[in-house]
Design a protein around this motif. Structure first.
Motif, PDB file in Angstrom:
ATOM      1  N   TYR A 267       0.841  -1.190   0.000  1.00  0.00           N
ATOM      2  CA  TYR A 267       0.000   0.000   0.000  1.00  0.00           C
ATOM      3  C   TYR A 267       0.878   1.242   0.000  1.00  0.00           C
ATOM      4  O   TYR A 267       1.768   1.381   0.843  1.00  0.00           O
ATOM      5  N   ASP A 268       0.656   2.138  -0.944  1.00  0.00           N
ATOM      6  CA  ASP A 268       1.328   3.428  -1.003  1.00  0.00           C
ATOM      7  C   ASP A 268       0.275   4.511  -1.150  1.00  0.00           C
ATOM      8  O   ASP A 268      -0.588   4.426  -2.022  1.00  0.00           O
ATOM      9  N   LYS A 269       0.344   5.525  -0.301  1.00  0.00           N
ATOM     10  CA  LYS A 269      -0.502   6.713  -0.488  1.00  0.00           C
ATOM     11  C   LYS A 269       0.354   7.779  -1.150  1.00  0.00           C
ATOM     12  O   LYS A 269       1.237   8.367  -0.521  1.00  0.00           O
ATOM     13  N   LEU A 270       0.123   7.981  -2.424  1.00  0.00           N
ATOM     14  CA  LEU A 270       0.823   9.000  -3.181  1.00  0.00           C
ATOM     15  C   LEU A 270       0.020  10.301  -3.140  1.00  0.00           C
ATOM     16  O   LEU A 270      -1.122  10.310  -2.661  1.00  0.00           O
ATOM     17  N   PRO A 271       0.573  11.426  -3.595  1.00  0.00           N
ATOM     18  CA  PRO A 271      -0.127  12.710  -3.463  1.00  0.00           C
ATOM     19  C   PRO A 271      -1.564  12.712  -3.973  1.00  0.00           C
ATOM     20  O   PRO A 271      -2.418  13.366  -3.396  1.00  0.00           O
ATOM     21  N   HIS A 272      -1.845  11.977  -5.035  1.00  0.00           N
ATOM     22  CA  HIS A 272      -3.197  11.987  -5.606  1.00  0.00           C
ATOM     23  C   HIS A 272      -3.809  10.605  -5.708  1.00  0.00           C
ATOM     24  O   HIS A 272      -4.866  10.448  -6.326  1.00  0.00           O
ATOM     25  N   LEU A 273      -3.178   9.610  -5.109  1.00  0.00           N
ATOM     26  CA  LEU A 273      -3.598   8.234  -5.369  1.00  0.00           C
ATOM     27  C   LEU A 273      -3.457   7.338  -4.147  1.00  0.00           C
ATOM     28  O   LEU A 273      -2.567   7.522  -3.328  1.00  0.00           O
ATOM     29  N   HIS A 274      -4.360   6.352  -4.057  1.00  0.00           N
ATOM     30  CA  HIS A 274      -4.131   5.165  -3.241  1.00  0.00           C
ATOM     31  C   HIS A 274      -3.672   4.069  -4.203  1.00  0.00           C
ATOM     32  O   HIS A 274      -4.362   3.777  -5.194  1.00  0.00           O
ATOM     33  N   CYS A 275      -2.524   3.459  -3.928  1.00  0.00           N
ATOM     34  CA  CYS A 275      -1.985   2.392  -4.776  1.00  0.00           C
ATOM     35  C   CYS A 275      -1.840   1.135  -3.931  1.00  0.00           C
ATOM     36  O   CYS A 275      -1.113   1.134  -2.924  1.00  0.00           O
ATOM     37  N   MET A 276      -2.512   0.055  -4.339  1.00  0.00           N
ATOM     38  CA  MET A 276      -2.561  -1.155  -3.526  1.00  0.00           C
ATOM     39  C   MET A 276      -2.316  -2.404  -4.352  1.00  0.00           C
ATOM     40  O   MET A 276      -2.692  -2.463  -5.526  1.00  0.00           O
ATOM     41  N   VAL A 277      -1.695  -3.390  -3.716  1.00  0.00           N
ATOM     42  CA  VAL A 277      -1.541  -4.710  -4.323  1.00  0.00           C
ATOM     43  C   VAL A 277      -2.187  -5.728  -3.393  1.00  0.00           C
ATOM     44  O   VAL A 277      -1.868  -5.781  -2.197  1.00  0.00           O
ATOM     45  N   PHE A 278      -3.097  -6.526  -3.936  1.00  0.00           N
ATOM     46  CA  PHE A 278      -3.744  -7.607  -3.207  1.00  0.00           C
ATOM     47  C   PHE A 278      -3.304  -8.936  -3.812  1.00  0.00           C
ATOM     48  O   PHE A 278      -3.250  -9.081  -5.037  1.00  0.00           O
ATOM     49  N   ARG A 279      -3.007  -9.903  -2.968  1.00  0.00           N
ATOM     50  CA  ARG A 279      -2.547 -11.218  -3.417  1.00  0.00           C
ATOM     51  C   ARG A 279      -3.633 -12.255  -3.171  1.00  0.00           C
ATOM     52  O   ARG A 279      -4.244 -12.294  -2.106  1.00  0.00           O
ATOM     53  N   LYS A 280      -3.852 -13.100  -4.177  1.00  0.00           N
ATOM     54  CA  LYS A 280      -4.808 -14.191  -4.025  1.00  0.00           C
ATOM     55  C   LYS A 280      -4.167 -15.311  -3.209  1.00  0.00           C
ATOM     56  O   LYS A 280      -3.157 -15.898  -3.623  1.00  0.00           O
ATOM     57  N   CYS A 281      -4.743 -15.588  -2.065  1.00  0.00           N
ATOM     58  CA  CYS A 281      -4.178 -16.615  -1.190  1.00  0.00           C
ATOM     59  C   CYS A 281      -4.213 -17.975  -1.872  1.00  0.00           C
ATOM     60  O   CYS A 281      -5.158 -18.295  -2.600  1.00  0.00           O
ATOM     61  N   VAL A 282      -3.198 -18.773  -1.610  1.00  0.00           N
ATOM     62  CA  VAL A 282      -3.170 -20.137  -2.132  1.00  0.00           C
ATOM     63  C   VAL A 282      -4.190 -20.993  -1.394  1.00  0.00           C
ATOM     64  O   VAL A 282      -4.937 -21.754  -2.000  1.00  0.00           O
ATOM     65  N   HIS A 283      -4.233 -20.859  -0.073  1.00  0.00           N
ATOM     66  CA  HIS A 283      -5.227 -21.591   0.714  1.00  0.00           C
ATOM     67  C   HIS A 283      -6.564 -20.852   0.640  1.00  0.00           C
ATOM     68  O   HIS A 283      -6.651 -19.672   0.994  1.00  0.00           O
ATOM     69  N   PRO A 284      -7.616 -21.495   0.181  1.00  0.00           N
ATOM     70  CA  PRO A 284      -8.890 -20.808  -0.053  1.00  0.00           C
ATOM     71  C   PRO A 284      -9.552 -20.258   1.202  1.00  0.00           C
ATOM     72  O   PRO A 284     -10.410 -19.374   1.113  1.00  0.00           O
ATOM     73  N   LEU A 285      -9.181 -20.752   2.379  1.00  0.00           N
ATOM     74  CA  LEU A 285      -9.839 -20.312   3.610  1.00  0.00           C
ATOM     75  C   LEU A 285      -9.045 -19.269   4.384  1.00  0.00           C
ATOM     76  O   LEU A 285      -9.579 -18.651   5.303  1.00  0.00           O
ATOM     77  N   LEU A 286      -7.784 -19.071   4.019  1.00  0.00           N
ATOM     78  CA  LEU A 286      -6.924 -18.232   4.854  1.00  0.00           C
ATOM     79  C   LEU A 286      -7.428 -16.799   4.971  1.00  0.00           C
ATOM     80  O   LEU A 286      -7.489 -16.239   6.069  1.00  0.00           O
ATOM     81  N   ALA A 287      -7.788 -16.179   3.852  1.00  0.00           N
ATOM     82  CA  ALA A 287      -8.199 -14.777   3.882  1.00  0.00           C
ATOM     83  C   ALA A 287      -9.425 -14.578   4.774  1.00  0.00           C
ATOM     84  O   ALA A 287      -9.520 -13.582   5.500  1.00  0.00           O
ATOM     85  N   LYS A 288     -10.338 -15.537   4.747  1.00  0.00           N
ATOM     86  CA  LYS A 288     -11.528 -15.401   5.588  1.00  0.00           C
ATOM     87  C   LYS A 288     -11.194 -15.609   7.064  1.00  0.00           C
ATOM     88  O   LYS A 288     -11.824 -15.003   7.938  1.00  0.00           O
ATOM     89  N   GLU A 289     -10.214 -16.464   7.349  1.00  0.00           N
ATOM     90  CA  GLU A 289      -9.764 -16.620   8.738  1.00  0.00           C
ATOM     91  C   GLU A 289      -9.140 -15.316   9.230  1.00  0.00           C
ATOM     92  O   GLU A 289      -9.395 -14.874  10.349  1.00  0.00           O
ATOM     93  N   TRP A 290      -8.320 -14.705   8.362  1.00  0.00           N
ATOM     94  CA  TRP A 290      -7.718 -13.415   8.716  1.00  0.00           C
ATOM     95  C   TRP A 290      -8.810 -12.367   8.914  1.00  0.00           C
ATOM     96  O   TRP A 290      -8.760 -11.565   9.854  1.00  0.00           O
ATOM     97  N   LEU A 291      -9.806 -12.366   8.044  1.00  0.00           N
ATOM     98  CA  LEU A 291     -10.901 -11.405   8.126  1.00  0.00           C
ATOM     99  C   LEU A 291     -11.674 -11.572   9.425  1.00  0.00           C
ATOM    100  O   LEU A 291     -11.975 -10.591  10.110  1.00  0.00           O
ATOM    101  N   SER A 292     -11.989 -12.809   9.776  1.00  0.00           N
ATOM    102  CA  SER A 292     -12.731 -13.070  11.010  1.00  0.00           C
ATOM    103  C   SER A 292     -11.967 -12.565  12.224  1.00  0.00           C
ATOM    104  O   SER A 292     -12.536 -11.931  13.124  1.00  0.00           O
ATOM    105  N   SER A 293     -10.665 -12.815  12.248  1.00  0.00           N
ATOM    106  CA  SER A 293      -9.832 -12.359  13.359  1.00  0.00           C
ATOM    107  C   SER A 293      -9.772 -10.840  13.416  1.00  0.00           C
ATOM    108  O   SER A 293      -9.882 -10.229  14.493  1.00  0.00           O
ATOM    109  N   SER A 294      -9.630 -10.207  12.242  1.00  0.00           N
ATOM    110  CA  SER A 294      -9.532  -8.746  12.191  1.00  0.00           C
ATOM    111  C   SER A 294     -10.831  -8.083  12.630  1.00  0.00           C
ATOM    112  O   SER A 294     -10.822  -7.079  13.363  1.00  0.00           O
TER     113      SER A 294
END
Length: 342
Positions: free
Chosen positions: A258-285
């Motif tokens: 994630y970079d906040k530039l003067p006029h932009l939000h610039c983000m990179v999202f990675r597709k998790c290899v394990h299909p459940l991991l992102a939702k586990e992270w989401l639940s915890s967050s």
């Protein structure tokens, strides 16, 4: 200060956005979008304005030594891809995924077995550039680009309504012809790029649908690069960016850059290899947010908000949308005027 033509082009682009949002509030987002896609003259003028801004003004800003804050969005995306795929970033992300799996008691054996295939260094990256306009990535030799747009500004961009694109299962063959793309096969791309795309859509649901499709089209461990305009300071809309992060986690995508530039939000999202991991992270967050007294319990498709979603439009706005750009639109129009190369 940008030249008058520069600002006029930027304002014209934002007026198209505002008109679409007004129509969505009057007739519904789906009908408004379909009607918008049928307005050939409007789309062609929009594409022409975007290309002019990119090639005549943003490129100049990016190389102007007096404009130190200007950063090329194309170059930023290319650098992120190179860092991730060719400079060890994918291995770092993979190791972090393993650590998160252990933290959330998610089985890692199957992930480890696929390590070699996931961490391959491809000769060329398969890139899907959505809302491409004029295919700015085609000049990079390591990119094998499929560029799509509802109104292409060059012959090497396919006409495509990504919002209504059909995602086919693996093993199926897409049937596209005549310079148009209506369907693509899941898991076909290493990179999907959304550069100044999501704010075009008038509703949270439509933005979320696009992100969901991007996740399906990415191969495991592939990345989604999102760039969205915002001229305010880094924390002004941090809550909105947090909502986006939670929404995309619901689709198996975790933010790795994630970079906040003067006029932009610039983000990179990675597709998790394990299909459940992102939702586990989401639940915890979300549990942590709840303990802090913050509520992010909205359905994920309602989390993809932008500042314009909260505007209240008057009758004057509806009667004279071209001459009455609202405050948030004016701020983003200014961002468009000062942006470097598309």
């Amino acid at each position: 200060m940008a030249e008058k033509k520069h600002k006029d082009l930027a304002s014209a682009i934002k007026n198209v956005h505002q008109t679409l949002r007004l129509e969505a509030r009057k007739v519904g987002e789906e009908k408004a979008w379909l009607e918008h896609c049928g307005k050939t003259d409007v789309l062609q003028n929009y594409a022409k304005a975007m290309r002019q801004l990119a090639t005549e003004f943003w490129e100049k800003n990016a190389i102007d030594e007096q404009n130190k804050g200007a950063v090329s969005r194309v170059q930023w995306t290319v650098e992120q891809c190179e860092k991730y795929f060719f400079m060890g970033g994918s291995l770092d992300a993979f190791n972090k995924e393993i650590s998160l799996c252990r933290k959330f008691n998610v089985e890692t054996n199957e992930i480890a077995k696929s390590l070699h295939g996931i961490l391959r260094v491809p000769q060329n990256l398969k890139v899907l550039d959505v809302g491409s306009c004029y295919n700015p990535f085609q000049k990079f030799s390591k990119f094998d680009v499929v560029a799509v747009d509802i109104a292409p500004a060059s012959n090497d961009v396919y006409e495509c309504d990504f919002l209504n694109l059909k995602v086919l299962e693996k093993g199926d063959t897409s049937q596209n012809a005549g310079g148009k793309i209506a369907e693509l096969v899941e898991g076909s791309f290493d990179v999907v790029v959304f550069s100044l795309l999501l704010e075009y859509f008038p509703s949270c649901k439509q933005r979320y649908t696009c992100c969901s499709k991007a996740s399906k089209l990415l191969a495991p461990a592939g990345i989604l690069c999102i760039i969205t305009p915002d001229s305010k300071h880094a924390t002004a809309n941090s809550g909105i960016m947090k909502r986006w992060r939670y929404a995309l986690a619901n689709e198996g995508l975790l933010r790795i850059e994630y970079d906040k530039l003067p006029h932009l939000h610039c983000m990179v999202f990675r597709k998790c290899v394990h299909p459940l991991l992102a939702k586990e992270w989401l639940s915890s967050s979300l549990s942590t947010e709840n303990r802090k007294g913050k509520n992010f319990s909205d359905p994920p498709e309602e989390l993809m908000v932008i500042p314009q979603d909260f505007q209240c439009y008057s009758e004057k706005d509806e009667r004279n949308v071209v001459d009455d750009v609202r405050e948030e639109d004016e701020a983003i129009a200014s961002a468009f005027a000062d942006l470097p190369e598309l």
